[in-house]
Design a protein around this motif. Structure first.
Motif, PDB file in Angstrom:
ATOM      1  N   ARG A  25      -6.440  51.104  -3.511  1.00  5.22           N
ATOM      2  CA  ARG A  25      -7.578  50.469  -4.190  1.00  5.22           C
ATOM      3  C   ARG A  25      -8.516  51.542  -4.761  1.00  5.22           C
ATOM      4  NH1 ARG A  25      -9.058  47.020  -0.202  1.00  5.22           N
ATOM      5  NH2 ARG A  25      -7.686  45.356  -0.849  1.00  5.22           N
ATOM      6  N   GLU A  26      -8.771  52.563  -3.968  1.00  5.88           N
ATOM      7  CA  GLU A  26      -9.668  53.642  -4.408  1.00  5.88           C
ATOM      8  C   GLU A  26      -9.063  54.392  -5.605  1.00  5.88           C
ATOM      9  OE1 GLU A  26     -12.655  54.367  -3.677  1.00  5.88           O
ATOM     10  OE2 GLU A  26     -12.857  56.399  -4.510  1.00  5.88           O
ATOM     11  N   ILE A  27      -7.764  54.662  -5.521  1.00  5.17           N
ATOM     12  CA  ILE A  27      -7.115  55.392  -6.617  1.00  5.17           C
ATOM     13  C   ILE A  27      -7.131  54.548  -7.890  1.00  5.17           C
ATOM     14  CG2 ILE A  27      -4.872  56.308  -7.385  1.00  5.17           C
ATOM     15  CD1 ILE A  27      -4.504  57.156  -4.415  1.00  5.17           C
ATOM     16  N   SER A  28      -6.960  53.238  -7.723  1.00  2.00           N
ATOM     17  CA  SER A  28      -6.972  52.364  -8.910  1.00  2.00           C
ATOM     18  C   SER A  28      -8.330  52.441  -9.601  1.00  2.00           C
ATOM     19  CB  SER A  28      -6.619  50.922  -8.529  1.00  2.00           C
ATOM     20  OG  SER A  28      -7.737  50.245  -8.007  1.00  2.00           O
ATOM     21  N   LYS A  29      -9.397  52.517  -8.797  1.00  2.00           N
ATOM     22  CA  LYS A  29     -10.747  52.605  -9.390  1.00  2.00           C
ATOM     23  C   LYS A  29     -10.929  53.945 -10.083  1.00  2.00           C
ATOM     24  CE  LYS A  29     -13.290  49.673  -6.211  1.00  2.00           C
ATOM     25  NZ  LYS A  29     -13.582  49.884  -4.801  1.00  2.00           N
ATOM     26  N   ARG A  30     -10.531  55.008  -9.410  1.00  2.00           N
ATOM     27  CA  ARG A  30     -10.774  56.347  -9.968  1.00  2.00           C
ATOM     28  C   ARG A  30      -9.962  56.601 -11.233  1.00  2.00           C
ATOM     29  NH1 ARG A  30     -11.276  60.983  -5.644  1.00  2.00           N
ATOM     30  NH2 ARG A  30     -12.161  59.822  -3.926  1.00  2.00           N
ATOM     31  N   LEU A  31      -8.736  56.092 -11.273  1.00  2.00           N
ATOM     32  CA  LEU A  31      -7.868  56.404 -12.423  1.00  2.00           C
ATOM     33  C   LEU A  31      -7.767  55.245 -13.417  1.00  2.00           C
ATOM     34  CD1 LEU A  31      -4.886  58.293 -10.701  1.00  2.00           C
ATOM     35  CD2 LEU A  31      -7.013  59.213 -11.597  1.00  2.00           C
ATOM     36  N   GLY A  32      -8.486  54.151 -13.142  1.00  6.25           N
ATOM     37  CA  GLY A  32      -8.434  53.010 -14.062  1.00  6.25           C
ATOM     38  C   GLY A  32      -7.063  52.364 -14.116  1.00  6.25           C
ATOM     39  N   LEU A  33      -6.497  52.092 -12.952  1.00  7.54           N
ATOM     40  CA  LEU A  33      -5.187  51.442 -12.878  1.00  7.54           C
ATOM     41  C   LEU A  33      -5.353  50.028 -12.340  1.00  7.54           C
ATOM     42  CD1 LEU A  33      -3.219  54.264 -10.966  1.00  7.54           C
ATOM     43  CD2 LEU A  33      -3.288  53.911 -13.411  1.00  7.54           C
ATOM     44  N   LYS A  34      -4.498  49.131 -12.757  1.00 10.59           N
ATOM     45  CA  LYS A  34      -4.473  47.818 -12.118  1.00 10.59           C
ATOM     46  C   LYS A  34      -3.902  48.020 -10.711  1.00 10.59           C
ATOM     47  CE  LYS A  34      -2.437  43.226 -12.568  1.00 10.59           C
ATOM     48  NZ  LYS A  34      -3.662  42.446 -12.454  1.00 10.59           N
ATOM     49  N   TYR A  35      -4.428  47.257  -9.743  1.00 14.79           N
ATOM     50  CA  TYR A  35      -3.958  47.408  -8.365  1.00 14.79           C
ATOM     51  C   TYR A  35      -3.259  46.124  -7.916  1.00 14.79           C
ATOM     52  CZ  TYR A  35      -4.401  47.062  -3.285  1.00 14.79           C
ATOM     53  OH  TYR A  35      -4.146  46.853  -1.958  1.00 14.79           O
ATOM     54  N   LEU A  36      -2.089  46.267  -7.324  1.00  9.40           N
ATOM     55  CA  LEU A  36      -1.413  45.078  -6.791  1.00  9.40           C
ATOM     56  C   LEU A  36      -0.951  45.320  -5.357  1.00  9.40           C
ATOM     57  CD1 LEU A  36      -0.505  42.164  -7.545  1.00  9.40           C
ATOM     58  CD2 LEU A  36       1.751  43.124  -8.012  1.00  9.40           C
ATOM     59  N   ASP A  37      -1.462  44.463  -4.465  1.00  9.25           N
ATOM     60  CA  ASP A  37      -1.090  44.489  -3.045  1.00  9.25           C
ATOM     61  C   ASP A  37       0.022  43.455  -2.859  1.00  9.25           C
ATOM     62  OD1 ASP A  37      -0.885  44.016  -0.339  1.00  9.25           O
ATOM     63  OD2 ASP A  37      -2.995  43.498  -0.044  1.00  9.25           O
ATOM     64  N   THR A  38       1.270  43.919  -2.819  1.00  7.15           N
ATOM     65  CA  THR A  38       2.383  42.962  -2.769  1.00  7.15           C
ATOM     66  C   THR A  38       2.488  42.279  -1.403  1.00  7.15           C
ATOM     67  OG1 THR A  38       3.983  44.681  -2.156  1.00  7.15           O
ATOM     68  CG2 THR A  38       3.731  44.208  -4.503  1.00  7.15           C
ATOM     69  N   GLY A  39       1.981  42.949  -0.354  1.00  7.83           N
ATOM     70  CA  GLY A  39       1.996  42.322   0.980  1.00  7.83           C
ATOM     71  C   GLY A  39       1.200  41.024   0.969  1.00  7.83           C
ATOM     72  N   ALA A  40       0.131  40.990   0.159  1.00 10.64           N
ATOM     73  CA  ALA A  40      -0.700  39.782   0.081  1.00 10.64           C
ATOM     74  C   ALA A  40       0.116  38.604  -0.453  1.00 10.64           C
ATOM     75  CB  ALA A  40      -1.913  40.042  -0.806  1.00 10.64           C
ATOM     76  N   MET A  41       1.079  38.899  -1.337  1.00 14.52           N
ATOM     77  CA  MET A  41       1.909  37.831  -1.901  1.00 14.52           C
ATOM     78  C   MET A  41       2.859  37.278  -0.823  1.00 14.52           C
ATOM     79  SD  MET A  41       2.590  39.799  -5.497  1.00 14.52           S
ATOM     80  CE  MET A  41       3.164  38.505  -6.569  1.00 14.52           C
ATOM     81  N   TYR A  42       3.454  38.184  -0.028  1.00 23.80           N
ATOM     82  CA  TYR A  42       4.315  37.712   1.076  1.00 23.80           C
ATOM     83  C   TYR A  42       3.486  36.918   2.083  1.00 23.80           C
ATOM     84  CZ  TYR A  42       8.161  40.445  -0.719  1.00 23.80           C
ATOM     85  OH  TYR A  42       9.165  40.920  -1.528  1.00 23.80           O
ATOM     86  N   ARG A  43       2.245  37.355   2.282  1.00 25.35           N
ATOM     87  CA  ARG A  43       1.377  36.653   3.221  1.00 25.35           C
ATOM     88  C   ARG A  43       1.028  35.242   2.726  1.00 25.35           C
ATOM     89  NH1 ARG A  43      -1.291  39.645   7.142  1.00 25.35           N
ATOM     90  NH2 ARG A  43      -0.578  41.794   7.257  1.00 25.35           N
ATOM     91  N   ALA A  44       0.764  35.113   1.430  1.00 27.08           N
ATOM     92  CA  ALA A  44       0.399  33.793   0.893  1.00 27.08           C
ATOM     93  C   ALA A  44       1.566  32.809   1.036  1.00 27.08           C
ATOM     94  CB  ALA A  44      -0.019  33.927  -0.576  1.00 27.08           C
ATOM     95  N   ILE A  45       2.788  33.276   0.728  1.00 30.53           N
ATOM     96  CA  ILE A  45       3.962  32.401   0.875  1.00 30.53           C
ATOM     97  C   ILE A  45       4.167  32.044   2.354  1.00 30.53           C
ATOM     98  CG2 ILE A  45       6.511  32.386   0.716  1.00 30.53           C
ATOM     99  CD1 ILE A  45       5.079  31.822  -1.958  1.00 30.53           C
ATOM    100  N   THR A  46       3.927  33.016   3.221  1.00 28.54           N
ATOM    101  CA  THR A  46       4.061  32.765   4.662  1.00 28.54           C
ATOM    102  C   THR A  46       3.073  31.699   5.123  1.00 28.54           C
ATOM    103  OG1 THR A  46       4.772  35.041   5.002  1.00 28.54           O
ATOM    104  CG2 THR A  46       3.936  33.881   6.942  1.00 28.54           C
ATOM    105  N   LEU A  47       1.855  31.764   4.583  1.00 30.06           N
ATOM    106  CA  LEU A  47       0.848  30.759   4.956  1.00 30.06           C
ATOM    107  C   LEU A  47       1.309  29.364   4.551  1.00 30.06           C
ATOM    108  CD1 LEU A  47      -1.945  29.958   6.019  1.00 30.06           C
ATOM    109  CD2 LEU A  47      -2.896  30.569   3.788  1.00 30.06           C
ATOM    110  N   LYS A  48       1.906  29.257   3.364  1.00 31.79           N
ATOM    111  CA  LYS A  48       2.389  27.953   2.910  1.00 31.79           C
ATOM    112  C   LYS A  48       3.487  27.446   3.854  1.00 31.79           C
ATOM    113  CE  LYS A  48       3.134  24.936  -0.691  1.00 31.79           C
ATOM    114  NZ  LYS A  48       2.603  24.608  -1.991  1.00 31.79           N
ATOM    115  N   ILE A  49       4.400  28.334   4.229  1.00 30.07           N
ATOM    116  CA  ILE A  49       5.495  27.956   5.139  1.00 30.07           C
ATOM    117  C   ILE A  49       4.921  27.497   6.481  1.00 30.07           C
ATOM    118  CG2 ILE A  49       7.405  28.944   6.510  1.00 30.07           C
ATOM    119  CD1 ILE A  49       8.112  30.628   3.997  1.00 30.07           C
ATOM    120  N   PHE A  50       3.889  28.215   6.942  1.00 32.02           N
ATOM    121  CA  PHE A  50       3.241  27.865   8.208  1.00 32.02           C
ATOM    122  C   PHE A  50       2.605  26.471   8.101  1.00 32.02           C
ATOM    123  CE2 PHE A  50      -0.673  27.653  10.689  1.00 32.02           C
ATOM    124  CZ  PHE A  50      -0.232  27.988  11.962  1.00 32.02           C
ATOM    125  N   ARG A  51       1.870  26.266   7.021  1.00 35.76           N
ATOM    126  CA  ARG A  51       1.160  24.982   6.877  1.00 35.76           C
ATOM    127  C   ARG A  51       2.123  23.809   6.748  1.00 35.76           C
ATOM    128  NH1 ARG A  51      -3.612  26.245   2.500  1.00 35.76           N
ATOM    129  NH2 ARG A  51      -5.031  27.365   3.881  1.00 35.76           N
TER     130      ARG A  51
END
Ligand code: DC
Length: 222
Positions: A25-51
């Motif tokens: 996240r810090e590097i994305s700010k300093r270098l002007g890069l888009k940041y993507l946390d792919t673990g968050a995507m696995y977590r969101a799908i997991t939440l749906k499966i749980f629910r």
């Protein structure tokens, strides 16, 4: 190899608690890069499966669910599941417990990798972090890093983050959960967590956040 010179793609992989998210996240700010946390995507799908209490072996139901589910990462890294802000819930223990088994399912990985590659294709400058970014999602990334740290240090970092959110797992409990996830993530058959040969390895044990960021930034010609 990346053929487009304008492109700056950075892949960060490593086990849970190695500091990938805060550093990326810090590097994305300093270098002007888009940041993507792919673990968050696995977590969101997991939440749906749980629910929905879906059976992980029932691939037909999982496929239907994936067809009708929207996972979006908004500004400020907010995570939306079918339009609902689930940023906080995806970090809770019911998701922590289920996310590694869910991430072993090839059907799930295929869908998420396709989404991640589409996001990467839509921008010239991106930093993405996860477990299979350098090996599978962006094998052509110009820079690849593998962050690691001792289990004890990773557990301490996670424990500190969780205490800030009033989550009450003990240090031993956090270490056990991370160790269990490492084992599943490293031993699954579909794109396990591995350090690819062209990734720079940084052992962050005993390093400050600033030191890790500096180690990465100094290697990137942007
Ligand atoms: O980075 P994290 O701890 O939020 O990731 C949660 C889980 O998602 C992790 O235990 C394994 C899985 N994951 C994965 O399999 N591939 C990725 N690229 C990112 C995460």
């Amino acid at each position: 190899m990346e053929t487009n010179n304008k492109r700056l793609r950075v892949a960060i992989d490593g086990p849970a608690g190695a500091g990938k998210s805060t550093v990326a996240r810090e590097i994305s700010k300093r270098l002007g890069l888009k940041y993507l946390d792919t673990g968050a995507m696995y977590r969101a799908i997991t939440l749906k499966i749980f629910r929905e209490n879906l059976d992980l072996a029932d691939l037909e139901s999982l496929s239907e669910m994936l067809d009708s589910t929207a996972v979006q990462i908004g500004t400020d890294d907010k995570v939306f599941l079918d339009g609902e802000d689930v940023t906080e819930e995806i970090r809770m223990s019911h998701v922590n417990e289920l996310v590694s088994p869910v991430s072993c399912i090839s059907l799930v990985r295929k869908r998420l990798v396709t989404m991640q590659q589409k996001i990467a294709d839509e921008t010239d400058r991106i930093i993405m972090e996860g477990r299979d970014i350098g090996s599978r999602v962006m094998p052509d990334a110009r820079y690849k890093f593998y962050l690691d740290a001792s289990l004890e240090e990773r557990a301490k970092r996670r424990n500190r983050e969780q205490l800030k959110k009033n989550m009450t797992l003990s240090l031993n409990g956090v270490a056990a959960e991370i160790k269990r996830r490492d084992e599943i993530d490293s031993n699954r058959s579909d794109s396990p967590l591995t350090r690819v040969a062209d990734a720079v390895m940084i052992d962050t044990t005993g390093m400050s956040f600033e030191e890790v960021v500096d180690q990465i930034i100094k290697r990137i010609d942007n």
